[in-house]
Design a protein around this motif. Structure first.
Motif, mmCIF file in Angstrom:
data_model
loop_
_atom_site.group_PDB
_atom_site.id
_atom_site.type_symbol
_atom_site.label_atom_id
_atom_site.label_comp_id
_atom_site.label_asym_id
_atom_site.label_seq_id
_atom_site.Cartn_x
_atom_site.Cartn_y
_atom_site.Cartn_z
ATOM 1 N N VAL A 91 0.855 -1.178 0.000
ATOM 2 C CA VAL A 91 0.000 0.000 0.000
ATOM 3 C C VAL A 91 0.894 1.232 0.000
ATOM 4 C CG1 VAL A 91 -1.766 1.255 1.296
ATOM 5 C CG2 VAL A 91 -1.743 -1.246 1.340
ATOM 6 N N VAL A 92 0.667 2.121 -0.957
ATOM 7 C CA VAL A 92 1.473 3.352 -1.034
ATOM 8 C C VAL A 92 0.574 4.537 -0.677
ATOM 9 C CG1 VAL A 92 2.882 4.840 -2.515
ATOM 10 C CG2 VAL A 92 2.928 2.344 -2.849
ATOM 11 N N VAL A 93 0.889 5.182 0.429
ATOM 12 C CA VAL A 93 0.042 6.260 0.937
ATOM 13 C C VAL A 93 0.627 7.624 0.571
ATOM 14 C CG1 VAL A 93 -1.019 7.258 3.017
ATOM 15 C CG2 VAL A 93 -0.591 4.774 2.897
ATOM 16 N N ASP A 94 -0.101 8.365 -0.257
ATOM 17 C CA ASP A 94 0.324 9.722 -0.640
ATOM 18 C C ASP A 94 -0.217 10.691 0.417
ATOM 19 O OD1 ASP A 94 1.346 11.786 -2.190
ATOM 20 O OD2 ASP A 94 -0.410 11.915 -3.497
ATOM 21 N N THR A 95 0.606 11.605 0.883
ATOM 22 C CA THR A 95 0.139 12.555 1.908
ATOM 23 C C THR A 95 0.251 13.985 1.396
ATOM 24 O OG1 THR A 95 2.310 12.828 2.941
ATOM 25 C CG2 THR A 95 0.939 11.016 3.755
ATOM 26 N N ALA A 96 -0.362 14.902 2.146
ATOM 27 C CA ALA A 96 -0.373 16.307 1.715
ATOM 28 C C ALA A 96 0.975 16.959 1.944
ATOM 29 C CB ALA A 96 -1.436 17.068 2.500
ATOM 30 N N GLY A 97 1.336 17.862 1.045
ATOM 31 C CA GLY A 97 2.544 18.660 1.248
ATOM 32 C C GLY A 97 2.182 20.129 1.260
ATOM 33 N N ARG A 98 2.981 20.940 1.882
ATOM 34 C CA ARG A 98 2.790 22.398 1.806
ATOM 35 C C ARG A 98 3.980 22.971 1.040
ATOM 36 N NH1 ARG A 98 -0.788 20.607 4.468
ATOM 37 N NH2 ARG A 98 -1.864 21.499 6.237
#
Ligand code: GDP
Length: 298
Positions: free
Chosen positions: A189-196
């Motif tokens: 499972v590859v979890v993409d997360t938010a970036g600022r």
């Protein structure tokens, strides 16, 4: 990316090849040239200092080799030390004993996380895995769609919150995604997360909450090699705020000076696992410190 650095290092080392025997002064002069070349390539100062000290110490104490002349010996030492700061051996992806393996991506917006998710998915598929992508970047309006697009291009499933349910809670999405992966027998499972655009506390807290919810086998810090010295400060902020087990360098196809690539391993103590060098999903490979060092030395 390393053209200027390569040229400078080659020039610095070439002056030695004309000499039959090397004095300490010769080694000091070459070390000075190498130091300038590395600093001009934006390598972090601390990394440069350690590197130069090691080169000098080893070159001056170099055992007499039958096979190599003095200049070749120094070149060999520089090569070995470059491989060393790039991490030595290639570090393989850590796979869970009981699937699914959970890989979480973290980094600034624009670092290349979403693109990397697609690249990683395709790469994993080619290795015989059945990956699933998870959209936990619910901040940026287009991020979910963008992940679905790369997922489709890679030919893998993307788990995303249902449209129309508001912004949604990324931690909840991550949890449900892991349950779904187990149910549908996705082994990675590859979890993409938010970036600022810059490091901020809210971003770090959200990433840390997702990390706690999914207990990843790998947290990969994704960093744009083009950002130079800033890569080091960003890496330190993510190390302290979220923690990571490996680094992915992106945009190695760009014309940056390469300092980020040379500093990040040494500064964070975490290995570089993958390198991304283009916008296409195929522009991606495992990171090999020895090959990168050879490329730098020309
Ligand atoms: P994210 O905000 O971290 O998810 O970053 P994206 O994956 O959206 O990437 C930001 C931009 O960088 C996009 O235009 C990508 O096409 C581009 N990009 C990503 N990786 C690479 C790379 O290795 N090389 C180049 N040249 N561009 C890249």
């Amino acid at each position: 990316m390393f053209d200027t650095l390569s040229d400078r290092l080659t020039a610095a080392l070439q002056t030695l090849t004309r000499k039959g025997k090397l004095s300490d002064a010769d080694i000091d002069a070459t070390a000075r040239e190498i130091r300038i070349a590395l600093l001009e390539a934006d390598v972090a100062l601390g990394v440069v200092k350690t590197f130069i000290a090691r080169i000098k110490e080893r070159a001056k104490g170099a055992e007499v080799s039958q096979a190599l002349n003095p200049a070749q010996q120094v070149i060999k030492i520089v090569n070995e030390e470059l491989v060393g700061i790039l991490g030595g051996e290639t570090r393989r992806l850590n796979l869970a004993k009981t699937p699914p393996t959970v890989i979480m991506l973290a980094g600034l917006q624009g670092a290349g996380k979403t693109t990397l998710a697609g690249k990683l998915a395709l790469w994993l598929k080619k290795q015989g895995h059945a990956p699933m992508l998870v959209a936990c970047d619910l901040q940026r309006p287009n991020a979910v769609t963008q992940l679905q697009v790369v997922g489709e291009r890679a030919g893998v499933v993307t788990f995303a919150p249902e449209p129309g349910n508001g912004v949604g809670d990324p931690v909840d999405v991550a949890r449900r995604a892991i349950a779904e992966a187990k149910h549908a027998q996705h082994d990675v499972v590859v979890v993409d997360t938010a970036g600022r655009l810059g490091v901020d506390e809210e971003l770090m807290k959200q990433a840390a909450d997702i990390r706690d919810a999914v207990e990843p086998d790998e947290v990969l810090f994704v960093v744009d090699a083009m950002i130079g010295q800033d890569a080091v400060t960003t890496a330190e902020a993510f190390r302290d705020g979220v923690g990571f087990s490996g680094v992915v360098l992106t945009k190695l196809d760009g014309d940056a000076r390469g300092g980020a690539a040379l500093s990040v391993r040494e500064v964070t103590g975490q290995p570089i696992l993958f390198a991304s060098n283009g916008e296409k999903l195929e522009d991606f490979d495992t990171f090999h410190p020895d090959r990168m060092a050879s490329r730098i030395l020309g």
